[in-house]
Design a protein around this motif. Structure first.
Motif, PDB file in Angstrom:
ATOM      1  N   GLU A  56      60.904 145.011  19.571  1.00  0.00           N
ATOM      2  CA  GLU A  56      61.828 144.339  18.658  1.00  0.00           C
ATOM      3  C   GLU A  56      62.809 145.336  18.046  1.00  0.00           C
ATOM      4  O   GLU A  56      64.008 145.065  17.924  1.00  0.00           O
ATOM      5  N   ASP A  62      66.965 137.692  23.984  1.00  0.00           N
ATOM      6  CA  ASP A  62      65.681 137.005  23.865  1.00  0.00           C
ATOM      7  C   ASP A  62      64.731 137.546  24.927  1.00  0.00           C
ATOM      8  O   ASP A  62      64.904 137.275  26.123  1.00  0.00           O
ATOM      9  N   VAL A  97      61.494 137.455  27.076  1.00  0.00           N
ATOM     10  CA  VAL A  97      60.566 136.386  27.484  1.00  0.00           C
ATOM     11  C   VAL A  97      59.503 136.975  28.395  1.00  0.00           C
ATOM     12  O   VAL A  97      59.817 137.695  29.368  1.00  0.00           O
ATOM     13  N   ARG A 152      73.487 137.532  21.753  1.00  0.00           N
ATOM     14  CA  ARG A 152      72.121 137.066  21.522  1.00  0.00           C
ATOM     15  C   ARG A 152      71.217 137.669  22.583  1.00  0.00           C
ATOM     16  O   ARG A 152      71.622 137.821  23.743  1.00  0.00           O
TER      17      ARG A 152
END
Length: 879
Positions: free
Chosen positions: A358, A385, A387, A383
């Protein structure tokens, strides 16, 4: 039937309510309710509530058709009861005429509060509670009011660790006012309850103490047990070392000290439920950082040990350890996969660390992260993300999905909250300008620059981006909170057996152009960021000093070029009357002017300052301080100063990170090399040595080098380590003249003594030693060092960061020394000290300090110069 239902309904209330039709009950058939038109509604018993309001609240209206008995009467009573204003409610019929019924609402109002007082708490606590419970004269004394008051009081003391507080409220009739009561609120705080023990079950990877350490705000009660036998701990540690288990040995030592030496200085051991919930997440985050992504707290419980201690039990399921597998990127067009992998800094086979993932994706304080790579190039709508696309045994494959979006352009930049500082003063400090690409690092830098002005509360500076995806722009709003930056100095110092009084005024946000505007004097013209200061100093009729300085930080208003100037004059006398032959005086007058610039290379944290200083010393029969020359004559300094500095500290008052570096050189022309005079030939013999000194020092010559470097590191949640080194060297051009008696270094004490600048001397404070006690004399018996060095290390922790009174405590170790000649200079031959201190920053007075230091080394010739010493400092005089 309706009447029976009404009676059953109202039986649950403490009040009585009934419908009566006169005194004749014979014509009411309870099995056949009759319809009536309300002919009128009256109210009796209401003293403090408007009757019209009561009728409105009941819902009964003239002309309305109702059944008697019926539900509309029941609902009217319910509505009035819900107001909480009445103890008894009755609705009766006063008469019945031609199908109309006339009703009366008879009430008994609840008593009201006349006053209240506290018993069992201190006056200061009672004052705080008065503000929180917010009871006022005339409030209705209901059970709800009592319960709310009890809850507020118990919550107040629970926050302070008194978890078993008992509150009793007694209502006593007020004999001076009808239907009013006085409340006596009796509080028994009982004992403060702390966390006695934190039990952990189910943990193998992390020890009990490591789990407890992960909880930042939930801590066990402090413990100090130095008498516990060390035997088993020593034996186990030695065995672990012999059997080549260094990590287990380290854990053995850690657990011994964690179990027996628990100090609670910066964290209390009171229980707070919200902090406990947060700390459970921190425990899981600790496991996640070691690869145990499935770790969870199975259960937790809080139980009472005794009236002073409670216990906490955590049951943990650690789960399995995982590792990173393949990492692929989807959606990246701006940067290729190799660059993104390098910035991410994670490769296949690394321990699966969610916290690291993170941080390296979104925000890393240590260096570059993927988000800043994009956001510093305008990609505000970026953005990302991660996964988990596959879990194969203990290996997790990631697919990092990205939406780069379009680059955002800054449309508008706004400032809110500046009530005194003019907009242009703020705008010129901004690194975010309309038309530029959005940059997160520029916003962070702007926030630092605004904090450095000291016009605003650094803790509440809040930049808010307001993006508009429709047109690809963003507005940036900087929310600021003005704080006083002007300062008044009123101080006293002791030097040369005299009490020195100083009065100073510094206006840090002055506006010169508003001087002639009448409405700008509120009380001082301000808002343009200019600095104006005045200072007066005296120890009586024999000495007076006055000076003034002015700085324009943006000369011309377009570039950060600061123009500064100052002037001062002082005069000392030897205390004799002017008519006496013994009368003598010493005066000095000085003027300086300089230009400072912000540099763009090596980076834009650098500054450079160039200045010229002119000082004239005039002596007339004055040799009290100067132990050279005849005591009469003129001495002149014309010096050029250049200073290069770099300052990246987070904020000026309580910096948490960053560094500061200053290198300066002041030099005068080498007069003795230019004029070629032979002073020993002109003034031969020892009997002319003082005359010779007057001639040699008439035009003071020197080159003076100074260096300072400081680093700030936040070790743990506002706990800051500061390390600093200082060095100074006063050099000369001509071996036959040597070092000038002016501009020398004086080391020791609080840095305030002799701040009158008698001969241009520079006072360097050093705790643990008396004022100037570490100052040497040279071979000619002239006081003052030509070389000094000083090393300082401090641990700082804030007690409050309120901008109206910033207070922090510190512990320090310090070492330094001062030498009369560079030949004897040894940077490791130093005097040492350690101690504690406190700093208080008040906007009106600046930084004030009180330190206790202990000097460990004896000072030759003075038995009292070291040892235990207290020091008072103003404006960072010790630094």
């Amino acid at each position: 039937m309706a009447f029976v239902c009404l009676a059953l309904l109202m039986a649950g209330y403490t009040t009585s309510a009934q419908i009566q039709v006169g005194n004749d009950m014979s014509d009411i058939d309870y099995s056949l309710p009759r319809e009536y038109e309300i002919g009128g509604v009256t109210v009796t018993g209401a003293k403090y509530v408007d009757p019209a309001v009561i009728v409105m609240l009941s819902g009964l209206q003239v002309g309305q058709t109702i059944k008697v008995p019926g539900d509309k009467i029941t609902k009217a009573i319910q509505k009035l009861w819900e107001q909480g204003l009445f103890e008894d409610i009755q609705i009766t019929s006063t008469q019945k005429v031609s199908g109309k019924i006339f009703l009366n609402i008879a009430l008994t109002e609840r008593p009201r509060i006349s006053k209240f007082s506290f018993k069992g708490v201190k006056k200061s606590e009672a004052e705080e509670l008065r503000k929180k419970i917010n009871l006022t004269r005339g409030d209705v004394a209901t059970e709800h009011t009592y319960n709310k008051t009890r809850r507020i009081i118990t919550d107040y003391f629970a926050d302070k660790g008194f978890l078993n507080t008992q509150v009793d409220i007694d209502a006593v009739n007020d004999t001076t006012r009808e239907n009013y009561v006085n409340l006596m609120i009796t509080i028994d705080k009982k004992h403060k309850v702390k966390i006695g023990v934190i039990e952990v079950e189910g943990n193998e990877i992390l020890s009990d103490n490591q789990v407890r350490a992960a909880m930042k705000d939930t801590k066990e009660r402090g413990k100090f047990d130095p008498l516990r036998p060390l035997g088993s701990a020593v034996v186990n540690t030695i065995w672990d070392v012999i059997t080549l288990k260094p990590h287990k040995a380290e854990e053995e030592v850690f657990n011994y000290f964690a179990d027996n030496y628990k100090f609670r200085i910066f964290k209390s051991s009171k229980f707070d439920e919200s902090n406990f919930e947060s700390d459970k997440h921190k425990v899981i985050a600790k496991y996640n950082s070691k690869g145990y992504r499935d770790a969870r707290v199975v259960s937790d419980s809080v139980y009472t040990i005794d009236d002073r201690n409670l216990g906490i039990k955590l049951v943990i399921d650690e789960g399995d350890k995982y590792y990173f597998g393949d990492i692929s990127w989807v959606g990246n067009t701006k940067y290729d996969t190799a660059i993104l992998n390098r910035v991410l800094g994670i490769k296949r086979g690394d321990v699966y660390n969610q916290e690291l993932l993170e941080k390296n994706l979104n925000y890393s304080e240590e260096g570059l992260d993927v988000s800043s790579l994009y956001m510093d190039d305008g990609y505000l709508f970026f953005r990302i993300d991660p996964v988990e696309v596959n879990v194969d045994g203990d290996t997790i494959d990631l697919e990092i999905r990205m939406s780069e979006g379009e680059q955002a352009t800054i449309k508008r930049v706004k400032v809110k909250g500046n009530t005194k500082t003019n907009d242009h003063v703020i705008m010129r400090e901004l690194y975010t300008k309309p038309g530029q690409l959005f940059s997160r690092s520029d916003i962070i830098r702007t926030t630092r620059e605004l904090a450095a002005l000291q016009y605003f509360n650094a803790e509440t500076l809040n930049p808010v981006p307001e993006p508009d995806p429709a047109d690809g722009t963003v507005d940036i709003v900087y929310n600021v909170e003005e704080t006083s930056s002007d300062q008044i100095e009123l101080s006293a110092g002791w030097g040369y057996n005299r009490l020195m009084l100083s009065l100073g005024l510094t206006l840090n946000n002055f506006s010169f152009k508003k001087i002639f505007k009448k409405d700008a004097w509120r009380p001082i013209p301000s808002g343009d960021g200019q600095r104006l200061s005045f200072r007066i100093q005296t120890y009586g009729t024999n000495y007076i000093y006055y000076g003034a300085s002015f700085t324009e930080p943006w000369l011309g208003g377009k570039r950060p070029n600061s123009l500064s100037g100052s002037i001062f004059h002082s005069k000392y006398t030897n205390g004799y009357a002017k008519s006496r032959e013994e009368y003598g005086f010493f005066s000095q007058t000085g003027v300086s002017v300089g230009l400072g610039q912000r540099m763009k290379w090596p980076d834009d944290y650098f500054t450079i300052y160039n200045g010229v200083n002119v000082i004239r010393y005039h002596l007339n029969n004055y040799s009290n301080v100067f132990n050279f020359g005849t005591g009469s004559g003129n001495f002149n300094i014309i010096g050029y100063n250049v200073t290069i500095g770099r300052n990246s500290v987070s904020q000026p008052i309580y910096p948490r990170y960053g560094s500061e570096f200053i290198l300066s050189l002041e030099l005068t022309p080498p007069y003795s090399l230019i004029n070629g005079r032979n002073y020993e030939k002109e003034f031969p013999g020892d009997e002319n040595i003082r005359v010779r000194q007057d001639a040699m020092y008439q035009w003071v010559e020197f080159h003076k080098w100074k260096f300072k470097m400081a680093f700030y590191t936040e070790l743990y949640e506002k706990l800051v380590l500061m390390t600093r080194v200082r060095f100074g060297y006063l050099g000369y051009y001509n071996d036959k003249i040597g070092a000038t008696p002016f501009q020398r270094f004086y080391l020791g004490g609080d840095g305030l003594s002799s701040s009158t600048n008698l001969d241009g001397r520079e006072i360097i404070g050093m705790r643990g030693y008396s004022n100037e006690s570490l100052t040497p004399a040279d071979a000619n018996n002239i006081n003052g060092g030509t070389v000094f060095t000083k090393y300082t290390m401090e641990i700082r922790y804030p007690l409050t960061l309120n901008p109206q009174a910033t207070i922090f405590a510190l512990g320090f170790v310090e070492a330094g020394n001062c030498w009369a000649d560079k030949k004897t200079f040894n940077p490791f031959d130093v005097y040492r000290s350690a101690g504690l201190g406190i700093r208080i920053y008040l906007p009106m007075f600046g930084m004030l300090g009180l330190d206790w230091g202990y000097g460990f080394d004896d000072v030759p010739g003075s038995s009292s110069a070291s040892g235990s010493q207290f020091h008072f400092s103003i404006g960072g005089s010790l630094d």
